[in-house]
Design an enzyme around this catalytic site. Structure first.
Site, PDB file in Angstrom:
ATOM      1  CG  LEU A  31      -2.060  -0.973   1.386  1.00 27.68           C
ATOM      2  CD1 LEU A  31      -2.511  -1.096   2.767  1.00 27.68           C
ATOM      3  CD2 LEU A  31      -3.092  -0.864   0.155  1.00 27.68           C
ATOM      4  CG  ASP A  32      -0.157   4.926  -2.088  1.00 23.58           C
ATOM      5  OD1 ASP A  32      -0.552   5.416  -1.068  1.00 23.58           O
ATOM      6  OD2 ASP A  32      -0.704   5.181  -3.227  1.00 23.58           O
ATOM      7  CG  MET A  33       3.465   7.824   2.994  1.00 18.94           C
ATOM      8  SD  MET A  33       3.936   6.717   4.462  1.00 18.94           S
ATOM      9  CE  MET A  33       3.870   7.781   5.779  1.00 18.94           C
ATOM     10  CB  SER A  35      -3.239   3.327   0.332  1.00 17.24           C
ATOM     11  OG  SER A  35      -3.089   4.314  -1.058  1.00 17.24           O
TER      12      SER A  35
END
Length: 186
Positions: A31-33, A35
């Protein structure tokens, strides 16, 4: 918390949890930062590879808060193919499914890292992907000038986030994961 073991720019990462996790545990996907949501962790490299292989067509479902209410034309474009840029190349992408929600889903309250341009004009959508590119959801919505303010992964296959709060986890057997990967969400 970053969904990786290498800390970046002072942000906490799984390295901070290492003493609480068994050895050789890795996240299945990332998951990106900015999300949040469901993230599977496993020490089984074969299971990890199976879930990440695009040909397996494992569904990943997300709730997305858009900064703006899409008009009918935008909805049609977002429901079709949208071209995004990644590392200098263009990729045609589409959601496997998209639903424009009529009401706010029941989610944990969170101060958004980015303030909405139009607080009264926000739109929640539910999207499903079987193959995802880096930051695909954010890039797809941005092409229509509808920034994604919040992205929450709610399921991987039939495995759902359920009532887990941010920072909580539960152990699940390999057999249960395999059983629910190809089932509808439960």
């Amino acid at each position: 918390m970053l969904s990786q073991f290498t800390p970046e720019a002072g942000n906490p990462s799984f390295a901070d949890l290492h003493r609480k996790l068994p050895k050789a545990v890795y996240p299945v996907g990332r998951l990106d930062m900015n999300s949040e949501g469901l993230l599977l962790l496993t020490d089984d490299p074969e299971l990890n590879a199976t879930i990440l292989r695009p040909e397996q067509k494992i569904r990943k479902t997300y709730l997305v808060l858009l900064d703006g209410k899409p008009d009918e034309g935008m909805k049609e474009k977002l429901s079709g193919t949208v071209t995004i840029r990644l590392k200098g190349s263009s990729y045609p992408c589409r959601f496997d499914s998209i639903e424009f929600l009529q009401s706010t889903p029941s989610v944990t309250s969170l101060d958004l890292p980015i303030k909405a341009r139009s607080p009264g004009k926000l739109q929640w959508i539910r999207v499903t992907l079987t193959e995802g590119k880096n930051r695909q959801i954010r890039k797809m919505t941005a092409t229509l000038n509808l920034p994604s303010l919040r992205i929450i992964r709610t399921s991987v296959g039939g495995i759902t986030l359920g009532n887990l709060s941010p920072g909580e986890w539960k152990e699940t057997s390999r057999e249960d994961i395999i059983e629910y990967l190809y089932k509808p969400e439960i």
